[in-house]
Design a protein around this motif. Structure first.
Motif, PDB file in Angstrom:
ATOM      1  N   THR A 262       0.920  -1.202   0.072  1.00  0.00           N
ATOM      2  CA  THR A 262       0.057  -0.010  -0.015  1.00  0.00           C
ATOM      3  C   THR A 262       0.853   1.209  -0.137  1.00  0.00           C
ATOM      4  O   THR A 262       0.473   2.357  -0.753  1.00  0.00           O
ATOM      5  N   ASN A 292      -1.517  -9.298 -12.141  1.00  0.00           N
ATOM      6  CA  ASN A 292      -2.980  -9.088 -12.558  1.00  0.00           C
ATOM      7  C   ASN A 292      -3.433  -8.599 -13.751  1.00  0.00           C
ATOM      8  O   ASN A 292      -4.203  -9.138 -14.369  1.00  0.00           O
ATOM      9  N   GLN A 333      -6.864  -6.237   5.159  1.00  0.00           N
ATOM     10  CA  GLN A 333      -7.488  -6.757   4.027  1.00  0.00           C
ATOM     11  C   GLN A 333      -8.949  -6.470   3.950  1.00  0.00           C
ATOM     12  O   GLN A 333      -9.637  -6.482   5.188  1.00  0.00           O
ATOM     13  N   THR A 334      -9.501  -6.067   2.847  1.00  0.00           N
ATOM     14  CA  THR A 334     -11.010  -6.099   2.994  1.00  0.00           C
ATOM     15  C   THR A 334     -11.843  -6.894   3.134  1.00  0.00           C
ATOM     16  O   THR A 334     -11.395  -8.260   2.798  1.00  0.00           O
ATOM     17  N   GLU A 338     -16.722  -4.550   1.042  1.00  0.00           N
ATOM     18  CA  GLU A 338     -16.043  -3.259   1.700  1.00  0.00           C
ATOM     19  C   GLU A 338     -15.125  -2.259   0.588  1.00  0.00           C
ATOM     20  O   GLU A 338     -14.683  -2.987  -0.184  1.00  0.00           O
ATOM     21  N   SER A 339     -15.267  -1.151   0.632  1.00  0.00           N
ATOM     22  CA  SER A 339     -14.234  -0.213  -0.057  1.00  0.00           C
ATOM     23  C   SER A 339     -13.177   0.007   0.714  1.00  0.00           C
ATOM     24  O   SER A 339     -13.283  -0.370   1.846  1.00  0.00           O
ATOM     25  N   SER A 340     -12.241   0.708  -0.003  1.00  0.00           N
ATOM     26  CA  SER A 340     -11.030   0.816   0.736  1.00  0.00           C
ATOM     27  C   SER A 340     -11.069   2.065   2.061  1.00  0.00           C
ATOM     28  O   SER A 340     -10.156   1.882   2.756  1.00  0.00           O
ATOM     29  N   PRO A 349      -8.095  -1.437  -8.663  1.00  0.00           N
ATOM     30  CA  PRO A 349      -8.231  -3.087  -8.663  1.00  0.00           C
ATOM     31  C   PRO A 349      -6.812  -3.834  -7.995  1.00  0.00           C
ATOM     32  O   PRO A 349      -7.078  -4.888  -7.919  1.00  0.00           O
ATOM     33  N   LYS A 352      -6.489  -4.985  -2.372  1.00  0.00           N
ATOM     34  CA  LYS A 352      -7.919  -5.262  -2.122  1.00  0.00           C
ATOM     35  C   LYS A 352      -7.626  -4.844  -0.088  1.00  0.00           C
ATOM     36  O   LYS A 352      -7.625  -5.741   0.824  1.00  0.00           O
ATOM     37  N   LYS A 354      -8.573  -2.299   2.961  1.00  0.00           N
ATOM     38  CA  LYS A 354      -9.204  -1.292   3.903  1.00  0.00           C
ATOM     39  C   LYS A 354      -8.469  -0.538   4.736  1.00  0.00           C
ATOM     40  O   LYS A 354      -7.432  -0.959   5.521  1.00  0.00           O
TER      41      LYS A 354
END
Length: 375
Positions: A262, A292, A333-334, A338-340, A349, A352, A354
């Motif tokens: 992140t 990805n 981790q989401t 959930e959104s970030s 994308p 993933k 939070k």
């Protein structure tokens, strides 16, 4: 309505009951952005920029339907700005130049002399009062013509920006010693394209942020090289890019690798190519994007590669590290659905994650930015 104010951010002077003093040589200053204060949106030959178009065509996108048409009217009241800065006892005043006020089309075919005079007057008046002028070349207000040609997703923007930078250096480098090429590239690229809520109003979190990211870095590097080779020998100034960041701390020990990815996503993509010994993208994030992209059916990674020439151009293009620090977040981790929880990852994308806020952190005036010290 926008009001005529100068806002300063001061460090806390008491921590844990102890009084602290600032070190010798510490400088206090204020910073502004051209679109937010100048007004004069179509005065004296200034060209149209993306924010002019945005607020005129979509007034509903601002809280009170206001615009920067007049703002603080600094285009006409710049002497009052200097008086306020003097009264505050500022050591420096950092302001941005409106690209379209100097080059109405954004291209170098025509220079607007009225715009040149405006910034000349401001710089000279600041120096007369003993206040150091610091210039930001670009702070979100892209000329409309440049955006019509693709904006920051068009690789030619690096040359257009370099031409603009050379003109501004030629005009003002004899008196201005500290420069920021581009302010908050993560906002220009990630916020703009991940959300689609600000100019250029394009929502594309898969491809556009990464094109923008690379072209911003190449544009910055070309401007830095111009200054380093042509103007630094004459004036001895310094130039860099200014990142915006949040510190990302793992919420639990098992989330350490996610927290690092992140950090690479928000800070590393705009710093590693410039400041690292190797240059290029942060390796962990580069590998994730390649993986990805392959899974999604792309023939190449959505994170565009640097050529060897570009890698060498960008690496080392700095005189200092500049950043705007706002707050921190806890990374985990989401869970499903959930959104970030923060703009620079919303819709992105790749990660993933939070981003949580510790309930014990004190809140500032802006509810999304708790007051957190960097450890």
């Amino acid at each position: 309505m926008l009001t005529r104010t100068v806002t300063l951010s001061f460090l806390l002077c008491t921590v844990c009951g102890k009084n602290l003093t600032f070190p010798a040589g510490f400088k206090f200053g204020a910073a502004t952005s051209a679109y937010q204060i100048e007004g004069g949106w179509n005065s004296d030959g200034k060209g149209v920029n993306v924010w002019d178009v945005f607020v005129h065509h979509h007034p509903e996108m601002t809280a009170d339907h206001s615009s920067g048409d007049v703002a603080c009217d600094s285009y006409n009241l710049w002497e009052e700005d200097v008086r306020i800065a003097t009264e505050l006892g500022l050591d420096f005043y950092r302001f941005s130049i409106s690209w379209s006020r100097i080059l109405p089309t954004g291209l170098s075919n025509r220079v607007n002399e009225a715009g040149v005079k405006y910034y000349n007057n401001l710089i000279d008046s600041l120096l007369d009062r003993g206040i150091e002028p610091i210039i930001t070349l670009f702070d979100f207000d892209l000329p409309k013509k440049i955006q019509d040609l693709g904006g920051w997703t068009n690789p030619l923007i690096a040359d257009w920006f370099a031409n603009y930078a050379r003109i501004v250096f030629t005009l003002y480098a004899d008196r201005v010693r500290t420069w920021i090429t581009i302010n908050e590239p993560a906002t220009i690229c990630d916020f703009a394209y991940n959300t689609g809520t600000v100019p250029p109003r394009v929502h594309d979190p898969y491809v556009a942020p990464y094109l923008c990211n690379k072209h911003v870095l190449v544009a910055h590097a070309k401007a830095w090289r111009i200054y380093d080779e042509q103007f630094k020998p004459l004036y001895g100034g310094r130039v860099s890019i200014a990142n915006n960041l949040m510190w990302m701390e793992a919420k639990t020990k098992d989330q350490e690798s996610l927290a690092e990815l992140t950090r690479q996503n928000m800070v590393g993509r705009y710093s590693h190519p410039i400041y690292s010994a190797t240059g290029g993208w942060p390796p962990g994030l580069e590998a994730l994007l390649a993986e990805n992209s392959k899974k999604e059916g792309y023939k190449k990674s959505r994170l565009p590669a640097f050529t060897e020439q570009e890698l060498a151009l960008v690496k080392g293009s700095y005189d200092f590290y500049a950043f705007n620090y706002y707050s921190s977040r806890l990374v985990r981790q989401t869970r499903p659905g959930e959104s970030s929880g923060v703009w620079f990852l919303d819709g992105a994308p790749e990660l993933k994650v939070k981003l949580d806020v510790d309930r014990n952190w004190p809140m500032g005036a802006f509810k999304d930015l708790p007051v957190v010290r960097v450890h």
